[in-house]
Design a protein around this motif. Structure first.
Motif, PDB file in Angstrom:
ATOM      1  N   PHE A 130      20.521   2.360  33.126  1.00  0.00           N
ATOM      2  CA  PHE A 130      19.129   2.136  33.538  1.00  0.00           C
ATOM      3  C   PHE A 130      19.084   0.956  34.490  1.00  0.00           C
ATOM      4  O   PHE A 130      19.415  -0.176  34.130  1.00  0.00           O
ATOM      5  CB  PHE A 130      18.280   1.871  32.295  1.00  0.00           C
ATOM      6  CG  PHE A 130      16.863   1.451  32.570  1.00  0.00           C
ATOM      7  CD1 PHE A 130      16.078   2.127  33.487  1.00  0.00           C
ATOM      8  CD2 PHE A 130      16.309   0.360  31.903  1.00  0.00           C
ATOM      9  CE1 PHE A 130      14.771   1.733  33.749  1.00  0.00           C
ATOM     10  CE2 PHE A 130      15.002  -0.024  32.140  1.00  0.00           C
ATOM     11  CZ  PHE A 130      14.240   0.662  33.076  1.00  0.00           C
ATOM     12  N   GLU A 157      12.583  11.902  26.338  1.00  0.00           N
ATOM     13  CA  GLU A 157      13.620  12.379  25.416  1.00  0.00           C
ATOM     14  C   GLU A 157      14.045  13.796  25.763  1.00  0.00           C
ATOM     15  O   GLU A 157      15.239  14.114  25.813  1.00  0.00           O
ATOM     16  CB  GLU A 157      13.110  12.305  23.976  1.00  0.00           C
ATOM     17  CG  GLU A 157      14.120  12.813  22.948  1.00  0.00           C
ATOM     18  CD  GLU A 157      13.621  12.660  21.526  1.00  0.00           C
ATOM     19  OE1 GLU A 157      14.204  13.297  20.614  1.00  0.00           O
ATOM     20  OE2 GLU A 157      12.653  11.904  21.312  1.00  0.00           O
ATOM     21  N   LEU A 177      19.707  -1.004  23.539  1.00  0.00           N
ATOM     22  CA  LEU A 177      19.781  -1.013  24.997  1.00  0.00           C
ATOM     23  C   LEU A 177      20.570  -2.253  25.408  1.00  0.00           C
ATOM     24  O   LEU A 177      20.099  -3.380  25.265  1.00  0.00           O
ATOM     25  CB  LEU A 177      18.376  -1.016  25.592  1.00  0.00           C
ATOM     26  CG  LEU A 177      18.209  -0.768  27.084  1.00  0.00           C
ATOM     27  CD1 LEU A 177      18.898   0.520  27.515  1.00  0.00           C
ATOM     28  CD2 LEU A 177      16.727  -0.710  27.436  1.00  0.00           C
ATOM     29  N   GLN A 186      11.580   1.196  30.035  1.00  0.00           N
ATOM     30  CA  GLN A 186      12.475   0.337  29.248  1.00  0.00           C
ATOM     31  C   GLN A 186      12.133   0.406  27.756  1.00  0.00           C
ATOM     32  O   GLN A 186      13.022   0.477  26.901  1.00  0.00           O
ATOM     33  CB  GLN A 186      12.381  -1.101  29.753  1.00  0.00           C
ATOM     34  CG  GLN A 186      13.400  -2.046  29.142  1.00  0.00           C
ATOM     35  CD  GLN A 186      13.281  -3.434  29.747  1.00  0.00           C
ATOM     36  OE1 GLN A 186      12.174  -3.980  29.874  1.00  0.00           O
ATOM     37  NE2 GLN A 186      14.401  -4.010  30.133  1.00  0.00           N
ATOM     38  N   LEU A 216      13.333   3.811  26.419  1.00  0.00           N
ATOM     39  CA  LEU A 216      14.790   3.884  26.296  1.00  0.00           C
ATOM     40  C   LEU A 216      15.302   3.067  25.112  1.00  0.00           C
ATOM     41  O   LEU A 216      16.279   3.444  24.454  1.00  0.00           O
ATOM     42  CB  LEU A 216      15.442   3.401  27.590  1.00  0.00           C
ATOM     43  CG  LEU A 216      15.246   4.297  28.820  1.00  0.00           C
ATOM     44  CD1 LEU A 216      15.885   3.656  30.047  1.00  0.00           C
ATOM     45  CD2 LEU A 216      15.825   5.683  28.576  1.00  0.00           C
ATOM     46  N   GLN A 273      21.609  -1.284  30.528  1.00  0.00           N
ATOM     47  CA  GLN A 273      20.621  -1.595  31.558  1.00  0.00           C
ATOM     48  C   GLN A 273      21.085  -2.791  32.375  1.00  0.00           C
ATOM     49  O   GLN A 273      21.845  -3.640  31.894  1.00  0.00           O
ATOM     50  CB  GLN A 273      19.259  -1.875  30.942  1.00  0.00           C
ATOM     51  CG  GLN A 273      19.206  -3.139  30.100  1.00  0.00           C
ATOM     52  CD  GLN A 273      17.820  -3.440  29.574  1.00  0.00           C
ATOM     53  OE1 GLN A 273      16.869  -2.706  29.813  1.00  0.00           O
ATOM     54  NE2 GLN A 273      17.683  -4.549  28.870  1.00  0.00           N
ATOM     55  N   PHE A 318      23.437   3.288  25.714  1.00  0.00           N
ATOM     56  CA  PHE A 318      22.358   3.000  26.660  1.00  0.00           C
ATOM     57  C   PHE A 318      22.586   1.593  27.217  1.00  0.00           C
ATOM     58  O   PHE A 318      22.612   0.625  26.446  1.00  0.00           O
ATOM     59  CB  PHE A 318      20.989   3.062  25.983  1.00  0.00           C
ATOM     60  CG  PHE A 318      20.511   4.457  25.656  1.00  0.00           C
ATOM     61  CD1 PHE A 318      19.566   5.084  26.448  1.00  0.00           C
ATOM     62  CD2 PHE A 318      20.996   5.139  24.549  1.00  0.00           C
ATOM     63  CE1 PHE A 318      19.103   6.357  26.154  1.00  0.00           C
ATOM     64  CE2 PHE A 318      20.548   6.410  24.239  1.00  0.00           C
ATOM     65  CZ  PHE A 318      19.601   7.025  25.040  1.00  0.00           C
ATOM     66  N   LEU A 357      17.980   6.181  36.672  1.00  0.00           N
ATOM     67  CA  LEU A 357      18.813   6.498  35.498  1.00  0.00           C
ATOM     68  C   LEU A 357      20.004   7.309  35.972  1.00  0.00           C
ATOM     69  O   LEU A 357      19.854   8.298  36.697  1.00  0.00           O
ATOM     70  CB  LEU A 357      18.024   7.302  34.459  1.00  0.00           C
ATOM     71  CG  LEU A 357      17.053   6.550  33.552  1.00  0.00           C
ATOM     72  CD1 LEU A 357      16.380   7.520  32.602  1.00  0.00           C
ATOM     73  CD2 LEU A 357      17.766   5.471  32.761  1.00  0.00           C
TER      74      LEU A 357
END
Length: 263
Positions: free
Chosen positions: A113, A190, A89, A126, A129, A143, A141, A161
């Protein structure tokens, strides 16, 4: 009478041929000259060469198949290695948003995110993810704290998201109730994200289980389904006996009747 002279069995006579045909005399050995011997040698060499060529051809075919399989497997490994370039992430700033998201590259899926640390639902999502980023390393991914990425972004929209591919917004999930809120599960998140096309999963729609649970409760009068272990424990537990007022009156009447009989 004079005794007839015995003929030479090796002679080429009509009589000897008749005797050989009847099996009385052994077959005459064939005499080979140099030309005959040379022809036989050539025939043997030709047969051995043909057999060797067939064996060599078969061996070459096997080697070609092995080389083809190895090349195919190597190409697959290279393709997998090419895809697994993220795996975590990634924190980004508003200045990096365009490069990391809009210009991520052809065919690359990006899941953005937006969050704030003080919100429990954001921390929960979090963690999930981060696990998905490691599992689906071909997906990027990223954030960012919401207000750092988008000034004045409202907290009521968190977590948020946004799912992109080729600079095209494919899907979005906004608000504290997404994926079930604080009760969200890794499997539910998921499965939901897989519906956007970012990756493929073997998980089934978790809503099916919820529907089955609701149907079971409707059939059993609202009682939740129990596992075999809990059902066994419940059956083996001591049972309570409840006495109603009617039972007490009947017992009292029975006791009084017994006393009067004894008198």
């Amino acid at each position: 009478n004079p005794t007839p002279a015995m003929q030479n069995p090796d002679e080429d006579t009509q009589w000897n041929d008749i005797l050989r045909a009847k099996g009385i005399l052994a077959p005459k050995e064939v005499e080979l000259d140099e030309d005959d011997i040379a022809a036989l040698v050539d025939q043997v060499v030709l047969e051995r060469t043909t057999e060797q060529r067939a064996a060599d051809s078969e061996s070459e075919d096997e080697e070609a198949v092995v080389r083809e399989l190895w090349a195919k497997r190597l190409a697959e490994l290279k393709e997998q290695a090419k895809k697994k370039v993220f795996g975590e992430l990634i924190n980004i700033t508003s200045q990096e948003y365009k490069r990391e998201v809009n210009e991520a590259g052809e065919g690359i899926w990006v899941i953005v995110f937006l969050y704030k640390n003080e919100l429990i639902v954001c921390r929960r999502l979090q963690q999930i993810l981060a696990g998905l980023a490691a599992k689906y390393a071909e997906v990027k991914f990223v954030q960012s704290i919401s207000t750092s990425c988008i000034p004045n972004y409202p907290d009521r929209n968190l977590p948020s998201l946004f799912i992109y591919c080729n600079d095209d917004l494919k899907s979005q999930h906004i608000g504290p109730g997404i994926f079930g809120g604080e009760a969200m599960t890794p499997e539910g998140v998921e499965w939901s994200l897989s519906q956007s096309g970012a990756f493929e999963t073997d998980l089934e729609d978790p809503r099916e289980a919820s529907v089955q649970q609701a149907l079971h409760q409707a059939r059993t009068g609202g009682e939740p389904s129990t596992s075999p272990a809990s059902a066994s424990a419940a059956s083996s537990a001591p049972k309570r006996t409840f006495i109603t007022r009617k039972d007490r009156r009947q017992r009292a009447d029975s006791s009084s009747s017994s006393s009067s009989d004894s008198d």
